[in-house]
Motif scaffolding. Structure first.
Motif, PDB file in Angstrom:
ATOM      1  N   CYS A  48       7.840   4.878 -11.270  1.00 28.33           N
ATOM      2  CA  CYS A  48       6.605   4.370 -10.652  1.00 28.33           C
ATOM      3  C   CYS A  48       6.513   2.851 -10.787  1.00 28.33           C
ATOM      4  O   CYS A  48       6.126   2.162  -9.833  1.00 28.33           O
ATOM      5  CB  CYS A  48       5.382   5.048 -11.259  1.00 28.33           C
ATOM      6  SG  CYS A  48       5.246   6.792 -10.768  1.00 28.33           S
ATOM      7  N   ALA A  68       3.581  10.300  -9.559  1.00 30.59           N
ATOM      8  CA  ALA A  68       2.863  10.429 -10.828  1.00 30.59           C
ATOM      9  C   ALA A  68       2.029  11.708 -10.877  1.00 30.59           C
ATOM     10  O   ALA A  68       1.886  12.319 -11.941  1.00 30.59           O
ATOM     11  CB  ALA A  68       1.969   9.209 -11.051  1.00 30.59           C
ATOM     12  N   ASN A  69       1.506  12.137  -9.731  1.00 27.35           N
ATOM     13  CA  ASN A  69       0.646  13.318  -9.679  1.00 27.35           C
ATOM     14  C   ASN A  69       1.401  14.629  -9.516  1.00 27.35           C
ATOM     15  O   ASN A  69       0.783  15.693  -9.538  1.00 27.35           O
ATOM     16  CB  ASN A  69      -0.385  13.181  -8.552  1.00 27.35           C
ATOM     17  CG  ASN A  69      -1.421  12.130  -8.856  1.00 27.35           C
ATOM     18  OD1 ASN A  69      -1.722  11.842 -10.007  1.00 27.35           O
ATOM     19  ND2 ASN A  69      -1.973  11.529  -7.816  1.00 27.35           N
ATOM     20  N   GLU A 126       0.831  -1.207   0.000  1.00 26.74           N
ATOM     21  CA  GLU A 126       0.000   0.000   0.000  1.00 26.74           C
ATOM     22  C   GLU A 126       0.868   1.261   0.000  1.00 26.74           C
ATOM     23  O   GLU A 126       0.569   2.229  -0.699  1.00 26.74           O
ATOM     24  CB  GLU A 126      -0.926   0.003   1.209  1.00 26.74           C
ATOM     25  CG  GLU A 126      -1.891   1.164   1.207  1.00 26.74           C
ATOM     26  CD  GLU A 126      -2.844   1.117   2.380  1.00 26.74           C
ATOM     27  OE1 GLU A 126      -3.274   2.204   2.803  1.00 26.74           O
ATOM     28  OE2 GLU A 126      -3.166   0.019   2.864  1.00 26.74           O
ATOM     29  N   ALA A 145       4.106   5.902  -5.472  1.00 27.00           N
ATOM     30  CA  ALA A 145       3.931   5.972  -6.933  1.00 27.00           C
ATOM     31  C   ALA A 145       2.873   7.004  -7.310  1.00 27.00           C
ATOM     32  O   ALA A 145       3.050   7.774  -8.264  1.00 27.00           O
ATOM     33  CB  ALA A 145       3.552   4.591  -7.481  1.00 27.00           C
ATOM     34  N   ARG A 146       1.788   7.050  -6.561  1.00 27.46           N
ATOM     35  CA  ARG A 146       0.710   8.006  -6.841  1.00 27.46           C
ATOM     36  C   ARG A 146       1.187   9.447  -6.650  1.00 27.46           C
ATOM     37  O   ARG A 146       0.929  10.318  -7.485  1.00 27.46           O
ATOM     38  CB  ARG A 146      -0.495   7.698  -5.953  1.00 27.46           C
ATOM     39  CG  ARG A 146      -1.730   8.499  -6.262  1.00 27.46           C
ATOM     40  CD  ARG A 146      -2.971   8.025  -5.513  1.00 27.46           C
ATOM     41  NE  ARG A 146      -2.782   7.818  -4.091  1.00 27.46           N
ATOM     42  CZ  ARG A 146      -2.768   6.623  -3.487  1.00 27.46           C
ATOM     43  NH1 ARG A 146      -2.941   5.526  -4.186  1.00 27.46           N
ATOM     44  NH2 ARG A 146      -2.589   6.531  -2.188  1.00 27.46           N
ATOM     45  N   VAL A 147       1.912   9.714  -5.561  1.00 28.57           N
ATOM     46  CA  VAL A 147       2.422  11.059  -5.313  1.00 28.57           C
ATOM     47  C   VAL A 147       3.370  11.482  -6.436  1.00 28.57           C
ATOM     48  O   VAL A 147       3.274  12.598  -6.954  1.00 28.57           O
ATOM     49  CB  VAL A 147       3.120  11.137  -3.935  1.00 28.57           C
ATOM     50  CG1 VAL A 147       3.906  12.430  -3.782  1.00 28.57           C
ATOM     51  CG2 VAL A 147       2.101  11.004  -2.817  1.00 28.57           C
ATOM     52  N   LYS A 149       2.284   2.048  -3.342  1.00 31.10           N
ATOM     53  CA  LYS A 149       1.264   2.682  -4.185  1.00 31.10           C
ATOM     54  C   LYS A 149       1.119   4.162  -3.845  1.00 31.10           C
ATOM     55  O   LYS A 149       0.942   4.991  -4.739  1.00 31.10           O
ATOM     56  CB  LYS A 149      -0.082   1.965  -4.032  1.00 31.10           C
ATOM     57  CG  LYS A 149      -0.089   0.589  -4.646  1.00 31.10           C
ATOM     58  CD  LYS A 149      -1.392  -0.142  -4.356  1.00 31.10           C
ATOM     59  CE  LYS A 149      -1.321  -1.566  -4.860  1.00 31.10           C
ATOM     60  NZ  LYS A 149      -2.481  -2.356  -4.440  1.00 31.10           N
ATOM     61  N   VAL A 150       1.195   4.497  -2.556  1.00 30.31           N
ATOM     62  CA  VAL A 150       1.139   5.904  -2.136  1.00 30.31           C
ATOM     63  C   VAL A 150       2.275   6.671  -2.792  1.00 30.31           C
ATOM     64  O   VAL A 150       2.073   7.737  -3.379  1.00 30.31           O
ATOM     65  CB  VAL A 150       1.211   6.039  -0.597  1.00 30.31           C
ATOM     66  CG1 VAL A 150       1.495   7.473  -0.178  1.00 30.31           C
ATOM     67  CG2 VAL A 150      -0.059   5.519   0.046  1.00 30.31           C
ATOM     68  N   LEU A 159       6.960   0.107  -7.333  1.00 26.94           N
ATOM     69  CA  LEU A 159       5.888  -0.847  -7.037  1.00 26.94           C
ATOM     70  C   LEU A 159       6.383  -2.292  -6.942  1.00 26.94           C
ATOM     71  O   LEU A 159       5.655  -3.163  -6.464  1.00 26.94           O
ATOM     72  CB  LEU A 159       4.786  -0.743  -8.089  1.00 26.94           C
ATOM     73  CG  LEU A 159       3.974   0.549  -8.041  1.00 26.94           C
ATOM     74  CD1 LEU A 159       3.079   0.669  -9.270  1.00 26.94           C
ATOM     75  CD2 LEU A 159       3.165   0.649  -6.758  1.00 26.94           C
ATOM     76  N   ARG A 179       7.492   7.467 -15.263  1.00 26.68           N
ATOM     77  CA  ARG A 179       6.742   6.212 -15.444  1.00 26.68           C
ATOM     78  C   ARG A 179       7.601   5.008 -15.054  1.00 26.68           C
ATOM     79  O   ARG A 179       7.136   4.094 -14.362  1.00 26.68           O
ATOM     80  CB  ARG A 179       6.262   6.081 -16.891  1.00 26.68           C
ATOM     81  CG  ARG A 179       5.306   4.919 -17.120  1.00 26.68           C
ATOM     82  CD  ARG A 179       4.749   4.928 -18.533  1.00 26.68           C
ATOM     83  NE  ARG A 179       5.802   5.131 -19.516  1.00 26.68           N
ATOM     84  CZ  ARG A 179       6.360   4.162 -20.243  1.00 26.68           C
ATOM     85  NH1 ARG A 179       5.936   2.924 -20.136  1.00 26.68           N
ATOM     86  NH2 ARG A 179       7.306   4.423 -21.114  1.00 26.68           N
ATOM     87  N   TYR A 191       3.097  12.185   3.858  1.00 23.97           N
ATOM     88  CA  TYR A 191       1.878  11.376   3.867  1.00 23.97           C
ATOM     89  C   TYR A 191       1.365  11.170   5.299  1.00 23.97           C
ATOM     90  O   TYR A 191       0.172  11.288   5.564  1.00 23.97           O
ATOM     91  CB  TYR A 191       2.162  10.028   3.195  1.00 23.97           C
ATOM     92  CG  TYR A 191       1.009   9.061   3.223  1.00 23.97           C
ATOM     93  CD1 TYR A 191      -0.100   9.232   2.396  1.00 23.97           C
ATOM     94  CD2 TYR A 191       1.039   7.955   4.068  1.00 23.97           C
ATOM     95  CE1 TYR A 191      -1.157   8.329   2.423  1.00 23.97           C
ATOM     96  CE2 TYR A 191      -0.015   7.052   4.099  1.00 23.97           C
ATOM     97  CZ  TYR A 191      -1.111   7.245   3.271  1.00 23.97           C
ATOM     98  OH  TYR A 191      -2.152   6.357   3.293  1.00 23.97           O
TER      99      TYR A 191
END
Length: 181
Positions: free
Chosen positions: A39, A20-21, A10, A16-18, A13-14, A43, A36, A60
């Motif tokens: 990320c 990517a955004n 999890e 990678a999301r941060v 994923k946090v 993972l 990319r 986070y």
């Protein structure tokens, strides 16, 4: 942070999301690779994070993360400029980060360990001082110097120095069985 060893997927994923955004902060130059590609890399269960991931996880959780490096004796504090009141401590051995904890009492069960501390006040200062004293007590060679450790290929028995030579040997030969010597 949550006293759990089962949240790695999890948290990957946090991160990678941060990343990517926020391609402005986490650009190819900052990451050392394409966003990319990074990320996808973060993972993977067989990869370990470092400063970038600690920076993101500090934000986070809204907590400082103090990471002590046993080789250099340096302590990097992530989130120290954010005014967070709590701090978690880690120790880095050259390959892996482990949480530092204070046992509730001698022989206390692990679930009673204290892993989050107030960064201010006497208690916070005392815990940081204790951690700073702990780091140099690790004997020489209790860290892994990935640039200079010596390896032997388990297939052809050739000696190699450092991760770079091992990776080059693996690419050239397909051999992936190495042991430190």
């Amino acid at each position: 942070m949550e006293r759990s060893r089962s949240r790695a997927d999890e948290l990957r994923k946090v991160v990678a999301r941060v990343v990517a955004n926020d391609p402005i902060t986490f650009n190819d130059g900052f990451l050392g690779k394409d966003v990319r590609e990074y990320c996808e890399w973060v993972l993977r269960k067989d990869k370990w994070g470092g400063a970038i991931e600690l920076f993101i996880l500090s934000q986070y959780y809204g907590k400082e993360i103090a990471a002590f490096d046993i080789q250099t004796k340096r302590c990097d504090v992530y989130g120290q400029d954010k005014g967070y009141s709590d701090r978690a401590l880690l120790i880095y051995d050259g390959l892996h980060y482990d949480a530092l904890a204070v046992a509730a009492f001698d022989a206390a069960p692990e679930e009673l360990d204290v892993t989050m501390f107030s960064r201010g006040g006497r208690e916070g200062a005392a815990i940081m001082q204790a951690a700073e004293k702990l780091v140099p007590t690790h004997a020489v060679r209790q860290f892994t110097d990935t640039a200079n450790f010596t390896l032997r290929c388990g297939v052809c028995q050739i000696g190699l120095k450092g991760e770079k030579e091992a990776v080059e040997h693996a690419k050239a030969t397909g051999h992936t069985n190495f042991a430190e010597y």
